[in-house]
Design an enzyme around this catalytic site. Structure first.
Site, PDB file in Angstrom:
ATOM      1  N   THR A  15       0.878  -1.186   0.000  1.00 47.27           N
ATOM      2  CA  THR A  15       0.000   0.000   0.000  1.00 47.27           C
ATOM      3  C   THR A  15       0.907   1.226   0.000  1.00 47.27           C
ATOM      4  O   THR A  15       2.135   1.081  -0.017  1.00 47.27           O
ATOM      5  CB  THR A  15      -0.884   0.027   1.257  1.00 47.27           C
ATOM      6  OG1 THR A  15      -0.053   0.316   2.388  1.00 47.27           O
ATOM      7  CG2 THR A  15      -1.598  -1.294   1.496  1.00 47.27           C
ATOM      8  N   CYS A  16       0.302   2.412   0.064  1.00 46.14           N
ATOM      9  CA  CYS A  16       1.158   3.598   0.036  1.00 46.14           C
ATOM     10  C   CYS A  16       2.009   3.716   1.304  1.00 46.14           C
ATOM     11  O   CYS A  16       3.005   4.422   1.313  1.00 46.14           O
ATOM     12  CB  CYS A  16       0.327   4.861  -0.189  1.00 46.14           C
ATOM     13  SG  CYS A  16      -1.000   5.037   0.984  1.00 46.14           S
ATOM     14  N   ASN A  17       1.607   3.022   2.355  1.00 39.07           N
ATOM     15  CA  ASN A  17       2.357   3.139   3.606  1.00 39.07           C
ATOM     16  C   ASN A  17       3.162   1.910   3.973  1.00 39.07           C
ATOM     17  O   ASN A  17       3.837   1.910   4.994  1.00 39.07           O
ATOM     18  CB  ASN A  17       1.405   3.460   4.768  1.00 39.07           C
ATOM     19  CG  ASN A  17       1.037   4.923   4.792  1.00 39.07           C
ATOM     20  OD1 ASN A  17       1.821   5.765   4.351  1.00 39.07           O
ATOM     21  ND2 ASN A  17      -0.140   5.238   5.272  1.00 39.07           N
ATOM     22  N   ARG A  18       3.060   0.847   3.192  1.00 41.73           N
ATOM     23  CA  ARG A  18       3.810  -0.361   3.558  1.00 41.73           C
ATOM     24  C   ARG A  18       4.030  -1.281   2.355  1.00 41.73           C
ATOM     25  O   ARG A  18       3.208  -1.311   1.421  1.00 41.73           O
ATOM     26  CB  ARG A  18       3.104  -1.132   4.668  1.00 41.73           C
ATOM     27  CG  ARG A  18       1.804  -1.807   4.276  1.00 41.73           C
ATOM     28  CD  ARG A  18       1.107  -2.438   5.457  1.00 41.73           C
ATOM     29  NE  ARG A  18       0.679  -1.420   6.407  1.00 41.73           N
ATOM     30  CZ  ARG A  18       1.188  -1.297   7.624  1.00 41.73           C
ATOM     31  NH1 ARG A  18       2.111  -2.137   8.032  1.00 41.73           N
ATOM     32  NH2 ARG A  18       0.756  -0.346   8.425  1.00 41.73           N
ATOM     33  N   ALA A  41     -12.087  26.221  -4.498  1.00 41.56           N
ATOM     34  CA  ALA A  41     -11.698  25.066  -5.313  1.00 41.56           C
ATOM     35  C   ALA A  41     -10.295  24.594  -4.949  1.00 41.56           C
ATOM     36  O   ALA A  41      -9.631  23.952  -5.744  1.00 41.56           O
ATOM     37  CB  ALA A  41     -11.779  25.437  -6.793  1.00 41.56           C
ATOM     38  N   GLU A  71      -7.368  22.794  -2.106  1.00 43.35           N
ATOM     39  CA  GLU A  71      -7.151  21.420  -1.650  1.00 43.35           C
ATOM     40  C   GLU A  71      -8.196  20.990  -0.612  1.00 43.35           C
ATOM     41  O   GLU A  71      -8.756  19.898  -0.685  1.00 43.35           O
ATOM     42  CB  GLU A  71      -5.755  21.324  -1.034  1.00 43.35           C
ATOM     43  CG  GLU A  71      -5.301  19.901  -0.787  1.00 43.35           C
ATOM     44  CD  GLU A  71      -3.960  19.847  -0.067  1.00 43.35           C
ATOM     45  OE1 GLU A  71      -3.703  18.827   0.572  1.00 43.35           O
ATOM     46  OE2 GLU A  71      -3.214  20.834  -0.131  1.00 43.35           O
ATOM     47  N   GLU A  95      -7.997   3.216  10.585  1.00 41.46           N
ATOM     48  CA  GLU A  95      -8.569   3.467   9.253  1.00 41.46           C
ATOM     49  C   GLU A  95      -9.015   2.147   8.611  1.00 41.46           C
ATOM     50  O   GLU A  95      -8.410   1.098   8.852  1.00 41.46           O
ATOM     51  CB  GLU A  95      -7.581   4.239   8.369  1.00 41.46           C
ATOM     52  CG  GLU A  95      -6.208   3.604   8.233  1.00 41.46           C
ATOM     53  CD  GLU A  95      -6.019   2.893   6.925  1.00 41.46           C
ATOM     54  OE1 GLU A  95      -6.965   2.880   6.130  1.00 41.46           O
ATOM     55  OE2 GLU A  95      -4.934   2.326   6.717  1.00 41.46           O
ATOM     56  N   GLN A 105      -7.589  -3.357   1.321  1.00 38.73           N
ATOM     57  CA  GLN A 105      -6.343  -3.623   0.589  1.00 38.73           C
ATOM     58  C   GLN A 105      -5.818  -5.021   0.918  1.00 38.73           C
ATOM     59  O   GLN A 105      -5.338  -5.735   0.039  1.00 38.73           O
ATOM     60  CB  GLN A 105      -5.302  -2.554   0.959  1.00 38.73           C
ATOM     61  CG  GLN A 105      -5.652  -1.183   0.391  1.00 38.73           C
ATOM     62  CD  GLN A 105      -4.851  -0.058   1.039  1.00 38.73           C
ATOM     63  OE1 GLN A 105      -4.463  -0.142   2.201  1.00 38.73           O
ATOM     64  NE2 GLN A 105      -4.615   1.006   0.281  1.00 38.73           N
ATOM     65  N   SER A 136      -1.600   1.459  11.362  1.00 33.79           N
ATOM     66  CA  SER A 136      -1.799   2.445  10.293  1.00 33.79           C
ATOM     67  C   SER A 136      -1.368   3.835  10.735  1.00 33.79           C
ATOM     68  O   SER A 136      -1.334   4.136  11.925  1.00 33.79           O
ATOM     69  CB  SER A 136      -3.280   2.508   9.896  1.00 33.79           C
ATOM     70  OG  SER A 136      -3.678   1.280   9.358  1.00 33.79           O
TER      71      SER A 136
END
Lengths: 377, 272
Positions: free
Chosen positions: A63-66, A205, A207, A129, A135, A124
């Site tokens: 995943t994006c973190n692991r 508009a 972030e 989360e 995932q 996480s």
């Protein structure tokens, strides 16, 4: 020649779970990017790990973190973690030295406990989360379909999915919003219920506006309008969020149609006055409006909070809610950990029974081999 | 007469409450369906408990406190179940089943269980009149509970400091719609009940002396104040908390009619 089998049965090799990986705590994003696997790469790598004889069973969770390699070897295999780490570096073509101190290695019950904690959201970046569970389910499902798992990893990953579900249903670790954007949307649901039949208007508009729009879409808002001083930016965000861009000049005209108004506009001026909001509520026949003011300085006149059927929250109000929720989630950690511990113990008990069965099978195998040897003699 | 069925229905309501409370904590579709099924089972069992009592008395069970209050609770449960199915909304289940448990539990503990003497036969029209009016009161009680929850949640929302329990509350919009539906049910039942009562009184007495009964005037007042609520709750300056407050306040008149008027003021409606 059956006699030696008893002595050798106790030496029967047992399956051992091994894990090598890195996460947001051990490795910077630059390294995590280089160690990440696409879905296809994860399956190819798992297949290759088995083909090379490094692992008997393999699943890769990326995943994006692991990025984590889970595998099963026989206890007789020498240091499988070294081979797994070597494979990781060669697969991604990065020098081994870059992993020094940034990769963790676990085996046996510790590896199982780590996976269960990952599934529970305890490992996480955002405590509790829910995305990680999806995932994990996908990674395991694809590995299962490819045939790179076996009885041990099947048991571990099914256990992890069960832990993830139990922790989220039996504790409040994942139940309360942890971002300002989600807290705003959840509050809107406390007023209007299901958001499907309702409309939202976002002023700005940038972030933050984009994050709120995304949450509103995710929670099923009926219609979404983006109003911005730069129409091009409004159109760009509206395009991404399947919404409608509206010119700034039409703001007061369309305001009565919005059940939820989110403002995140730069500049010092108040954008929504008390009078404008009062008119909007009257034009709506008194139906309530929920206003989330995320602007600093504030975009909505603070005295509007006194209007009947207007619910006004600013960024500090939402920040306080998020902070409370964070503490509430942290308070649930011991309960989540006890669920993890119970499932690790359950898995270890299963593994113990499996070990005994393997020993018996090994013993029978040796006896059969011995008997067939006698026959040959 | 044994009261095993009464205890069984109470147990089913308690089990239903546990499931409803659990889905507030962590939503599960299957658990929600189980909560509804347990509530429906409780209603069915309580129906047989009431039927058993009716057979013993040869009348609808309203001539004693136990029967009357039990019938009231049963009709409240039926009304809630109907609203839950109609609005597809289970988040109020925990509150309503808790009310049922407290109500029926108090009844089992404090109300005399002895079978009353069989009342004078007054015919099916009279039985329908009382049952429909009790149903109306039960529906108004439900709207009262829903309005109180609305007011509490609205207060928390406006304070901008929602606590831990807040995230488990039902949405304001759902509470408002269910309270209105409940009042519609109450008004329909009250209208039908009053018509039945008037026909029965006319057949029995043949004159207009019933109009002198204070119960009739109070019932008409109830009709007017709830109709007013329905009308005002869609007006610009009343929609929301003010309408909920009006709905909750209206129930004071219902209570007055059900207790004080029945006990002290009326000649024809002493069925408590």
């Amino acid at each position: 020649m059956a006699a030696p089998s008893n002595a050798k049965a106790s030496d029967a090799p047992r399956a051992r779970i091994a894990l090598v990986g890195c996460n947001h705590r051990t490795a910077p994003v630059e390294l995590r990017e280089r160690l990440a696997f696409t879905s296809q790469q994860a399956l190819d790598a798992a297949t290759e790990l088995r083909r090379q004889g490094i692992l008997e069973e393999a699943v890769i969770l990326s995943t994006c973190n692991r990025s984590e390699l889970y595998g099963v070897t026989m206890e007789t295999s020498p240091t499988p973690a070294d081979a797994m780490e070597e494979f990781l570096t060669s697969f991604h073509r990065i020098p081994r030295s870059q992993l020094d101190g940034r990769v963790y290695r676990w085996s046996g019950a510790d590896a199982v406990r780590h996976l269960f904690r990952v599934a529970a959201g305890l490992d996480s970046m955002l405590l509790g989360e829910a995305e990680i569970l999806g995932q994990l389910r996908t990674a395991y499902g694809e590995a299962l379909a490819r045939g790179v798992t076996g009885p041990v990893l099947n048991r571990v990953f099914q256990g992890a999915l069960e832990v993830g579900k139990r922790v989220r249903s039996e504790t409040e670790i994942g139940s309360r919003p942890m971002s300002v954007a989600l807290a705003g949307v959840k509050l809107a649901e406390r007023i209007f219920g299901n958001l499907k039949g309702h409309s939202a208007m976002i002023l700005g508009a940038g972030e933050v506006a984009g994050q709120v729009a995304q949450q509103l879409r995710y929670r099923g808002i009926g219609s979404l309008r983006i109003v911005n001083r730069s129409y091009a930016h409004a159109a760009e965000l509206a395009g991404r969020m399947d919404g409608e861009a509206v010119a700034w000049e039409s703001l007061e005209k369309i305001m009565p149609e919005a059940d939820v108004i989110v403002t995140s506009v730069g500049g010092a001026d108040v954008v929504l006055t008390r009078a404008a909001l009062d008119s909007a509520i009257t034009a709506r026949g008194g139906r309530p409006i929920f206003v989330v003011d995320l602007g600093v300085p504030r975009n909505v006149a603070p005295e509007s909070a006194g209007l009947y059927n207007l619910y006004l929250y600013n960024v500090d109000d939402l920040g306080e809610i998020v902070e409370q929720n964070k503490k509430a989630r942290e308070a649930e950690i011991p309960r989540a950990e006890s669920i993890v511990a119970a499932h690790v113990a359950k898995f270890e008990a299963w593994r113990g029974r499996l070990g005994a069965a393997e020993t018996v099978r090994h013993s029978i195998g040796l006896r059969d081999a011995s008997e067939s040897g006698e026959d040959q003699d | 007469m044994t009261n095993d069925l009464g205890y069984l229905s109470l147990a089913l309501y308690a089990a239903s409450f546990c499931c409803y409370a659990r889905i507030l904590y962590a939503p599960h579709n299957w658990l929600g369906r189980l909560a509804t099924l347990l509530l429906a089972a409780g209603i069915l069992v309580q129906y047989f408990a009431l039927l058993e009592r009716s057979h013993a008395m040869h009348a609808v069970p309203y001539d004693d406190l136990y029967g009357s209050m039990s019938l009231f609770a049963w009709l409240l449960a039926v009304t809630y179940l109907g609203l839950e199915i109609f609005h597809r909304q289970r988040s109020m289940g925990a509150f309503v089943t808790l009310l049922l448990i407290v109500w029926l539990g108090s009844l089992e503990l404090f109300a005399p269980l002895e079978k009353p003497l069989s009342p004078a036969a007054r015919g099916p029209l009279f039985a329908l009149h009382v049952t429909l009016n009790t149903w109306a009161y039960a529906a108004f009680a439900l709207s009262f509970v829903l309005s109180l929850i609305y007011l509490a949640e609205n207060r928390i929302l406006r304070s901008r400091h929602p606590g831990a329990a807040f995230w488990r509350f039902p949405a304001l919009d759902d509470l408002d719609r269910m309270a209105r539906s409940s009042v519609y049910v109450g008004l329909a039942a009250l209208s039908a009940g009053v018509v039945m009562g008037l026909i029965w009184a006319h057949r029995l007495m043949g004159d207009s002396s019933i109009w002198d009964d204070p119960k009739v005037a109070v019932t008409l007042a109830i009709f007017v104040i709830y109709a007013m609520y329905l009308r005002l709750s869609r007006r610009t300056h009343w929609r929301g908390a003010r309408a909920a407050l009006l709905c909750a306040s209206n129930f004071a008149v219902v209570l007055f009619s059900y207790t004080f008027v029945n006990l002290y003021l009326t000649r024809f409606h002493r069925f408590l």
